[in-house]
Design a protein around this motif. Sequence first.
Motif, PDB file in Angstrom:
ATOM      1  N   THR A  92     -23.539  62.959  63.442  1.00  0.00           N
ATOM      2  CA  THR A  92     -22.136  63.117  63.828  1.00  0.00           C
ATOM      3  C   THR A  92     -21.389  61.789  63.761  1.00  0.00           C
ATOM      4  O   THR A  92     -20.259  61.710  63.274  1.00  0.00           O
ATOM      5  CB  THR A  92     -22.034  63.694  65.254  1.00  0.00           C
ATOM      6  N   THR A  93     -22.042  60.713  64.239  1.00  0.00           N
ATOM      7  CA  THR A  93     -21.387  59.411  64.307  1.00  0.00           C
ATOM      8  C   THR A  93     -21.931  58.409  63.290  1.00  0.00           C
ATOM      9  O   THR A  93     -21.347  57.338  63.109  1.00  0.00           O
ATOM     10  CB  THR A  93     -21.564  58.801  65.704  1.00  0.00           C
ATOM     11  N   ASN A  94     -23.060  58.744  62.678  1.00  0.00           N
ATOM     12  CA  ASN A  94     -23.764  57.860  61.740  1.00  0.00           C
ATOM     13  C   ASN A  94     -24.309  56.618  62.427  1.00  0.00           C
ATOM     14  O   ASN A  94     -24.583  55.601  61.780  1.00  0.00           O
ATOM     15  CB  ASN A  94     -22.873  57.460  60.563  1.00  0.00           C
ATOM     16  N   GLU A  95     -24.502  56.676  63.737  1.00  0.00           N
ATOM     17  CA  GLU A  95     -25.146  55.597  64.470  1.00  0.00           C
ATOM     18  C   GLU A  95     -26.653  55.838  64.494  1.00  0.00           C
ATOM     19  O   GLU A  95     -27.112  56.972  64.456  1.00  0.00           O
ATOM     20  CB  GLU A  95     -24.589  55.501  65.885  1.00  0.00           C
ATOM     21  N   ALA A  96     -27.416  54.745  64.586  1.00  0.00           N
ATOM     22  CA  ALA A  96     -28.869  54.866  64.467  1.00  0.00           C
ATOM     23  C   ALA A  96     -29.588  53.907  65.404  1.00  0.00           C
ATOM     24  O   ALA A  96     -29.034  52.900  65.860  1.00  0.00           O
ATOM     25  CB  ALA A  96     -29.292  54.584  63.024  1.00  0.00           C
ATOM     26  N   VAL A  97     -30.857  54.234  65.690  1.00  0.00           N
ATOM     27  CA  VAL A  97     -31.750  53.340  66.423  1.00  0.00           C
ATOM     28  C   VAL A  97     -33.083  53.281  65.687  1.00  0.00           C
ATOM     29  O   VAL A  97     -33.486  54.245  65.033  1.00  0.00           O
ATOM     30  CB  VAL A  97     -31.990  53.790  67.880  1.00  0.00           C
ATOM     31  N   PHE A  98     -33.749  52.157  65.818  1.00  0.00           N
ATOM     32  CA  PHE A  98     -35.127  52.039  65.362  1.00  0.00           C
ATOM     33  C   PHE A  98     -36.057  52.311  66.537  1.00  0.00           C
ATOM     34  O   PHE A  98     -35.833  51.793  67.646  1.00  0.00           O
ATOM     35  CB  PHE A  98     -35.427  50.628  64.845  1.00  0.00           C
ATOM     36  N   VAL A  99     -37.098  53.083  66.306  1.00  0.00           N
ATOM     37  CA  VAL A  99     -38.191  53.205  67.261  1.00  0.00           C
ATOM     38  C   VAL A  99     -39.385  52.450  66.685  1.00  0.00           C
ATOM     39  O   VAL A  99     -39.868  52.770  65.600  1.00  0.00           O
ATOM     40  CB  VAL A  99     -38.559  54.678  67.523  1.00  0.00           C
ATOM     41  N   ASP A 100     -39.804  51.412  67.394  1.00  0.00           N
ATOM     42  CA  ASP A 100     -41.003  50.637  67.054  1.00  0.00           C
ATOM     43  C   ASP A 100     -40.980  50.016  65.651  1.00  0.00           C
ATOM     44  O   ASP A 100     -41.806  50.364  64.797  1.00  0.00           O
ATOM     45  CB  ASP A 100     -42.250  51.509  67.206  1.00  0.00           C
ATOM     46  N   PRO A 101     -40.072  49.098  65.389  1.00  0.00           N
ATOM     47  CA  PRO A 101     -40.097  48.392  64.097  1.00  0.00           C
ATOM     48  C   PRO A 101     -41.296  47.446  64.039  1.00  0.00           C
ATOM     49  O   PRO A 101     -41.242  46.319  64.509  1.00  0.00           O
ATOM     50  CB  PRO A 101     -38.761  47.637  64.077  1.00  0.00           C
ATOM     51  N   GLY A 102     -42.401  47.931  63.437  1.00  0.00           N
ATOM     52  CA  GLY A 102     -43.683  47.281  63.626  1.00  0.00           C
ATOM     53  C   GLY A 102     -44.018  46.123  62.715  1.00  0.00           C
ATOM     54  O   GLY A 102     -44.800  45.244  63.082  1.00  0.00           O
ATOM     55  N   ALA A 103     -43.473  46.101  61.505  1.00  0.00           N
ATOM     56  CA  ALA A 103     -43.822  45.055  60.535  1.00  0.00           C
ATOM     57  C   ALA A 103     -42.894  45.198  59.328  1.00  0.00           C
ATOM     58  O   ALA A 103     -42.062  46.099  59.274  1.00  0.00           O
ATOM     59  CB  ALA A 103     -45.292  45.182  60.108  1.00  0.00           C
ATOM     60  N   GLU A 104     -43.081  44.309  58.353  1.00  0.00           N
ATOM     61  CA  GLU A 104     -42.337  44.363  57.095  1.00  0.00           C
ATOM     62  C   GLU A 104     -40.827  44.593  57.317  1.00  0.00           C
ATOM     63  O   GLU A 104     -40.257  45.564  56.860  1.00  0.00           O
ATOM     64  CB  GLU A 104     -42.906  45.468  56.193  1.00  0.00           C
ATOM     65  N   PRO A 105     -40.176  43.662  58.022  1.00  0.00           N
ATOM     66  CA  PRO A 105     -38.763  43.859  58.337  1.00  0.00           C
ATOM     67  C   PRO A 105     -37.873  44.057  57.113  1.00  0.00           C
ATOM     68  O   PRO A 105     -36.872  44.776  57.183  1.00  0.00           O
ATOM     69  CB  PRO A 105     -38.377  42.592  59.105  1.00  0.00           C
ATOM     70  N   GLU A 106     -38.250  43.437  55.977  1.00  0.00           N
ATOM     71  CA  GLU A 106     -37.432  43.605  54.783  1.00  0.00           C
ATOM     72  C   GLU A 106     -37.410  45.073  54.333  1.00  0.00           C
ATOM     73  O   GLU A 106     -36.388  45.574  53.837  1.00  0.00           O
ATOM     74  CB  GLU A 106     -37.936  42.700  53.654  1.00  0.00           C
ATOM     75  N   VAL A 107     -38.525  45.764  54.516  1.00  0.00           N
ATOM     76  CA  VAL A 107     -38.592  47.194  54.188  1.00  0.00           C
ATOM     77  C   VAL A 107     -37.708  47.995  55.142  1.00  0.00           C
ATOM     78  O   VAL A 107     -36.998  48.924  54.730  1.00  0.00           O
ATOM     79  CB  VAL A 107     -40.048  47.695  54.251  1.00  0.00           C
ATOM     80  N   LEU A 108     -37.734  47.634  56.409  1.00  0.00           N
ATOM     81  CA  LEU A 108     -36.955  48.349  57.411  1.00  0.00           C
ATOM     82  C   LEU A 108     -35.453  48.087  57.241  1.00  0.00           C
ATOM     83  O   LEU A 108     -34.629  48.989  57.421  1.00  0.00           O
ATOM     84  CB  LEU A 108     -37.421  47.946  58.805  1.00  0.00           C
ATOM     85  N   ILE A 109     -35.112  46.864  56.909  1.00  0.00           N
ATOM     86  CA  ILE A 109     -33.701  46.537  56.648  1.00  0.00           C
ATOM     87  C   ILE A 109     -33.188  47.350  55.473  1.00  0.00           C
ATOM     88  O   ILE A 109     -32.080  47.900  55.508  1.00  0.00           O
ATOM     89  CB  ILE A 109     -33.560  45.026  56.388  1.00  0.00           C
ATOM     90  N   ASP A 110     -33.999  47.457  54.439  1.00  0.00           N
ATOM     91  CA  ASP A 110     -33.627  48.254  53.269  1.00  0.00           C
ATOM     92  C   ASP A 110     -33.454  49.723  53.634  1.00  0.00           C
ATOM     93  O   ASP A 110     -32.551  50.392  53.121  1.00  0.00           O
ATOM     94  CB  ASP A 110     -34.692  48.098  52.185  1.00  0.00           C
ATOM     95  N   LEU A 111     -34.290  50.215  54.524  1.00  0.00           N
ATOM     96  CA  LEU A 111     -34.186  51.608  54.966  1.00  0.00           C
ATOM     97  C   LEU A 111     -32.833  51.876  55.629  1.00  0.00           C
ATOM     98  O   LEU A 111     -32.179  52.887  55.346  1.00  0.00           O
ATOM     99  CB  LEU A 111     -35.327  51.929  55.944  1.00  0.00           C
ATOM    100  N   VAL A 112     -32.418  50.965  56.496  1.00  0.00           N
ATOM    101  CA  VAL A 112     -31.121  51.126  57.168  1.00  0.00           C
ATOM    102  C   VAL A 112     -29.985  51.066  56.158  1.00  0.00           C
ATOM    103  O   VAL A 112     -29.075  51.911  56.174  1.00  0.00           O
ATOM    104  CB  VAL A 112     -30.926  50.045  58.247  1.00  0.00           C
ATOM    105  N   ARG A 113     -30.034  50.082  55.290  1.00  0.00           N
ATOM    106  CA  ARG A 113     -28.942  49.914  54.332  1.00  0.00           C
ATOM    107  C   ARG A 113     -28.817  51.115  53.403  1.00  0.00           C
ATOM    108  O   ARG A 113     -27.713  51.581  53.113  1.00  0.00           O
ATOM    109  CB  ARG A 113     -29.150  48.625  53.541  1.00  0.00           C
TER     110      ARG A 113
END
Length: 216
Positions: free
Chosen positions: A22-43
């Motif tokens: 509805t708002t396009n807001e998000a949270v991460f649950v347990d960002p465990g490693a490989e932050p570059e992969v997680l950043i790419d996921l959000v983007r």
Amino acid sequence: MKVLSKTVGAFQENTYLIIDETTNEAVFVDPGAEPEVLIDLVRKSGASLRAIWLTHAHLDHVGGIVGVRRVWKVPVHMHAADLPVLERAPISAAMYGIPFDAPEVPEVLIEDGQQLTVGTLAFDVVHTPGHAPGHVVFRHGATIFGGDLLFAGSIGRTDLPYADPAAMEQSLERIVQFDDATVVHPGHGPITTIGQERASNPFLTGVARPVKRVSA
């Protein structure tokens, strides 16, 4: 609710991106490693990251926090009882020979029964100690983000520092009171349901029990 996930790091930990459509807001649950992969996921999702929620503070669940927060300085939420676990994380990483960026003490300390929100979505915080003293799960309707409490066919380890087998048994008893159709997004392995685990998980059928840590 839209749920995206990535399995990251040496321990193959499941990191979840929860998006309120509805708002396009998000949270991460347990960002465990490989932050570059997680950043790419959000983007790639196009969502706006608002917070990080931790089920617990073992190194494989917090190792991506520093890298993610270099891009988005969002608040980290964690149960206070896991502060000793977080403090020990760099020691654990060194024991395993894993590079590790130690996160700061979380800005927001959460409690059992508290409600967290992202956009229009509300999640109940359920304290489930055992694998770690401050372990929690996040529950929204018939969906839980369960960390290392309950896996498909198994449970989180209770032979680690600060773990408590008796508390784990109590937490499992609490979690199996949820409806059978409840979907469990675990910290490791495939998605399962409470009903499936109640019927076949040896730790819920009485075949197996959590084990204690053996002192050296």
